[in-house]
Design a protein around this motif. Sequence first.
Motif, PDB file in Angstrom:
ATOM      1  N   ALA A  13       0.825  -1.207   0.000  1.00 12.81           N
ATOM      2  CA  ALA A  13       0.000   0.000   0.000  1.00 12.81           C
ATOM      3  C   ALA A  13       0.861   1.260   0.000  1.00 12.81           C
ATOM      4  N   ALA A  14       2.047   1.175   0.582  1.00 13.30           N
ATOM      5  CA  ALA A  14       2.950   2.333   0.623  1.00 13.30           C
ATOM      6  C   ALA A  14       4.377   1.832   0.808  1.00 13.30           C
ATOM      7  N   ALA A  15       5.299   2.507   0.139  1.00 15.84           N
ATOM      8  CA  ALA A  15       6.729   2.194   0.284  1.00 15.84           C
ATOM      9  C   ALA A  15       7.494   3.504   0.188  1.00 15.84           C
ATOM     10  N   ARG A  16       8.274   3.788   1.215  1.00 14.66           N
ATOM     11  CA  ARG A  16       9.080   5.020   1.229  1.00 14.66           C
ATOM     12  C   ARG A  16      10.493   4.686   1.712  1.00 14.66           C
ATOM     13  N   ALA A  17      11.414   5.552   1.343  1.00 13.61           N
ATOM     14  CA  ALA A  17      12.785   5.377   1.811  1.00 13.61           C
ATOM     15  C   ALA A  17      13.409   6.752   2.014  1.00 13.61           C
ATOM     16  N   ALA A  18      14.290   6.830   2.993  1.00 10.74           N
ATOM     17  CA  ALA A  18      15.051   8.066   3.253  1.00 10.74           C
ATOM     18  C   ALA A  18      16.530   7.725   3.167  1.00 10.74           C
ATOM     19  N   TYR A  19      17.299   8.654   2.615  1.00 10.33           N
ATOM     20  CA  TYR A  19      18.697   8.380   2.294  1.00 10.33           C
ATOM     21  C   TYR A  19      19.647   9.296   3.052  1.00 10.33           C
ATOM     22  N   LEU A  20      20.793   8.728   3.413  1.00  8.89           N
ATOM     23  CA  LEU A  20      21.863   9.523   4.017  1.00  8.89           C
ATOM     24  C   LEU A  20      23.110   9.369   3.162  1.00  8.89           C
TER      25      LEU A  20
END
Length: 287
Positions: free
Chosen positions: A210-217
């Motif tokens: 239903a939802a997929a998110r990612a945050a990057y460093l």
Amino acid sequence: MKPPPFAYHAPRTLGEALDALAADPSAKVLAGGQSLIPLLNMRLAAPSALVDINRVAELDTLRVGADGVRAGALARHARVERSDEAAAVQPLLRSALRHVAHPAVRNRGTVVGSLAHADPAAEMPAVLALLGGTVEAASAAGRRTVAAGAFFRGPMEPALEPGEIAVSAFFPAVPPRTGTAFAETARRHGDYALAGVAALVTLDAGLRVAAARAAYLGVAATPLVLDLTGPAGPDGDWAAAAAHVRERIDPEGDVHAGADYRRHLTGVLTGRALRTAAARALPAAGE
């Protein structure tokens, strides 16, 4: 090297700390000091005074509720990492904190201090950005809450005004049928990551994505959050999501990793983290 001369204040209350900051716009707040002290010793920072908040007991808090985890300004990395209550409500915190430097650093460094340092290669800013958390700032004029999306203005540039102290940070709880994961690669364990990713996947009632998110460093000037729901599709095409990320990011190269390698690495870490997060989103047997 040794730091340049500075005045030293050791307040016992938040009010005393805020008064000291209000009286000296060039003063810096000292909590864990794991980033600030090296900057002082290398003379990359030269504040006129340090306001040491380590005696301000009201900031030494870690509150866990059904809605999330609130870490006070003196909550050390290790305390949050070891908290089973915090891990149950928001497991991404423990997953990410295990990548922060070494145990000795985590024993002294603080979660809120890492956010206030706003290093784009650090783990905690990416976690806060992915989860849509907030930072509470206090000054002699009052308090305000800053959303993660507005808190990181640039590298080492938090949205804190002169005279303000970041007194707490709030990390929302993981929603139902949602899994999280953290992955990074560093030259040596404990070093800053060449690239890293925090991922979150939510499944619907039919256990489709239903939802997929990612945050990057480590790949942009501030934590970069990407919505990967479309590229991943309802069946979780993580390879397609990783390819989408490689097209969207524009990392810089340095002596440790070229831009192309960093882009490739980010894609690999994305697929790995999303796959793990999706597996953790599945209900346990019997649920």
